[in-house]
Design a protein around this motif. Sequence first.
Motif, PDB file in Angstrom:
ATOM      1  N   ALA A   1       0.817  -1.214   0.000  1.00 37.39           N
ATOM      2  CA  ALA A   1       0.000   0.000   0.000  1.00 37.39           C
ATOM      3  C   ALA A   1       0.852   1.267   0.000  1.00 37.39           C
ATOM      4  O   ALA A   1       0.515   2.250  -0.658  1.00 37.39           O
ATOM      5  CB  ALA A   1      -0.934   0.007   1.208  1.00 37.39           C
ATOM      6  N   GLN A   2       1.956   1.245   0.728  1.00 43.22           N
ATOM      7  CA  GLN A   2       2.781   2.438   0.865  1.00 43.22           C
ATOM      8  C   GLN A   2       3.903   2.527  -0.165  1.00 43.22           C
ATOM      9  O   GLN A   2       4.365   3.623  -0.487  1.00 43.22           O
ATOM     10  CB  GLN A   2       3.379   2.488   2.267  1.00 43.22           C
ATOM     11  N   PHE A   3       4.359   1.377  -0.644  1.00 41.53           N
ATOM     12  CA  PHE A   3       5.474   1.331  -1.589  1.00 41.53           C
ATOM     13  C   PHE A   3       5.150   0.343  -2.707  1.00 41.53           C
ATOM     14  O   PHE A   3       5.696  -0.765  -2.749  1.00 41.53           O
ATOM     15  CB  PHE A   3       6.765   0.897  -0.878  1.00 41.53           C
ATOM     16  N   PRO A   4       4.236   0.703  -3.601  1.00 44.50           N
ATOM     17  CA  PRO A   4       3.795  -0.233  -4.647  1.00 44.50           C
ATOM     18  C   PRO A   4       4.945  -0.812  -5.476  1.00 44.50           C
ATOM     19  O   PRO A   4       4.863  -1.955  -5.921  1.00 44.50           O
ATOM     20  CB  PRO A   4       2.871   0.608  -5.525  1.00 44.50           C
ATOM     21  N   HIS A   5       6.011  -0.066  -5.652  1.00 44.10           N
ATOM     22  CA  HIS A   5       7.140  -0.554  -6.445  1.00 44.10           C
ATOM     23  C   HIS A   5       7.900  -1.677  -5.729  1.00 44.10           C
ATOM     24  O   HIS A   5       8.723  -2.349  -6.334  1.00 44.10           O
ATOM     25  CB  HIS A   5       8.090   0.596  -6.787  1.00 44.10           C
ATOM     26  N   ARG A   6       7.600  -1.927  -4.460  1.00 39.19           N
ATOM     27  CA  ARG A   6       8.234  -3.011  -3.708  1.00 39.19           C
ATOM     28  C   ARG A   6       7.241  -4.128  -3.365  1.00 39.19           C
ATOM     29  O   ARG A   6       7.557  -5.034  -2.608  1.00 39.19           O
ATOM     30  CB  ARG A   6       8.857  -2.477  -2.425  1.00 39.19           C
ATOM     31  N   ALA A   7       6.056  -4.066  -3.918  1.00 40.56           N
ATOM     32  CA  ALA A   7       5.003  -5.026  -3.594  1.00 40.56           C
ATOM     33  C   ALA A   7       5.353  -6.456  -3.996  1.00 40.56           C
ATOM     34  O   ALA A   7       4.805  -7.401  -3.443  1.00 40.56           O
ATOM     35  CB  ALA A   7       3.694  -4.612  -4.259  1.00 40.56           C
ATOM     36  N   ASP A   8       6.283  -6.625  -4.924  1.00 38.38           N
ATOM     37  CA  ASP A   8       6.627  -7.977  -5.369  1.00 38.38           C
ATOM     38  C   ASP A   8       7.724  -8.630  -4.522  1.00 38.38           C
ATOM     39  O   ASP A   8       8.042  -9.796  -4.720  1.00 38.38           O
ATOM     40  CB  ASP A   8       7.050  -7.953  -6.835  1.00 38.38           C
ATOM     41  N   LEU A   9       8.273  -7.913  -3.542  1.00 36.49           N
ATOM     42  CA  LEU A   9       9.316  -8.480  -2.697  1.00 36.49           C
ATOM     43  C   LEU A   9       8.721  -9.392  -1.634  1.00 36.49           C
ATOM     44  O   LEU A   9       7.696  -9.070  -1.042  1.00 36.49           O
ATOM     45  CB  LEU A   9      10.109  -7.366  -2.005  1.00 36.49           C
ATOM     46  N   PRO A  10       9.362 -10.525  -1.370  1.00 28.28           N
ATOM     47  CA  PRO A  10       8.875 -11.401  -0.300  1.00 28.28           C
ATOM     48  C   PRO A  10       9.175 -10.778   1.064  1.00 28.28           C
ATOM     49  O   PRO A  10      10.124 -10.010   1.218  1.00 28.28           O
ATOM     50  CB  PRO A  10       9.669 -12.693  -0.508  1.00 28.28           C
ATOM     51  N   VAL A  11       8.364 -11.103   2.043  1.00 26.15           N
ATOM     52  CA  VAL A  11       8.524 -10.601   3.405  1.00 26.15           C
ATOM     53  C   VAL A  11       8.547 -11.799   4.343  1.00 26.15           C
ATOM     54  O   VAL A  11       7.749 -12.716   4.200  1.00 26.15           O
ATOM     55  CB  VAL A  11       7.356  -9.662   3.786  1.00 26.15           C
ATOM     56  N   GLU A  12       9.473 -11.782   5.289  1.00 24.44           N
ATOM     57  CA  GLU A  12       9.524 -12.853   6.281  1.00 24.44           C
ATOM     58  C   GLU A  12       9.828 -12.259   7.650  1.00 24.44           C
ATOM     59  O   GLU A  12      10.472 -11.224   7.771  1.00 24.44           O
ATOM     60  CB  GLU A  12      10.549 -13.913   5.899  1.00 24.44           C
ATOM     61  N   ALA A  13       9.342 -12.917   8.684  1.00 26.93           N
ATOM     62  CA  ALA A  13       9.564 -12.472  10.061  1.00 26.93           C
ATOM     63  C   ALA A  13      11.011 -12.724  10.455  1.00 26.93           C
ATOM     64  O   ALA A  13      11.654 -13.647   9.967  1.00 26.93           O
ATOM     65  CB  ALA A  13       8.622 -13.198  11.004  1.00 26.93           C
ATOM     66  N   VAL A  14      11.508 -11.891  11.356  1.00 25.10           N
ATOM     67  CA  VAL A  14      12.859 -12.011  11.882  1.00 25.10           C
ATOM     68  C   VAL A  14      12.749 -12.219  13.386  1.00 25.10           C
ATOM     69  O   VAL A  14      11.982 -11.534  14.058  1.00 25.10           O
ATOM     70  CB  VAL A  14      13.662 -10.729  11.586  1.00 25.10           C
ATOM     71  N   ASP A  15      13.518 -13.164  13.924  1.00 26.63           N
ATOM     72  CA  ASP A  15      13.531 -13.366  15.359  1.00 26.63           C
ATOM     73  C   ASP A  15      14.147 -12.129  16.004  1.00 26.63           C
ATOM     74  O   ASP A  15      15.288 -11.774  15.735  1.00 26.63           O
ATOM     75  CB  ASP A  15      14.341 -14.611  15.714  1.00 26.63           C
ATOM     76  N   ALA A  16      13.377 -11.443  16.805  1.00 29.90           N
ATOM     77  CA  ALA A  16      13.803 -10.172  17.388  1.00 29.90           C
ATOM     78  C   ALA A  16      13.724 -10.242  18.898  1.00 29.90           C
ATOM     79  O   ALA A  16      12.876  -9.614  19.526  1.00 29.90           O
ATOM     80  CB  ALA A  16      12.945  -9.043  16.836  1.00 29.90           C
TER      81      ALA A  16
END
Length: 53
Positions: free
Chosen positions: A14-29
């Motif tokens: 929604a905020q960065f449509p040009h990055r919408a195709d990048l995968p997202v994964e959780a990071v142990d924090a």
Amino acid sequence: MIIEPSLVHGLIAAQFPHRADLPVEAVDASGTANAISTAPSSASRRTAPDPAP
């Protein structure tokens, strides 16, 4: 509180449509009160949890 990668992906799309195709994964924090997710381009998104009731 668990922040699902799909929620973070939707926020990024929604905020960065040009990055919408990048995968997202959780990071142990461990040691933080924030949820942190990353995308391969070294971008990260910090999401503050809801305050305790």
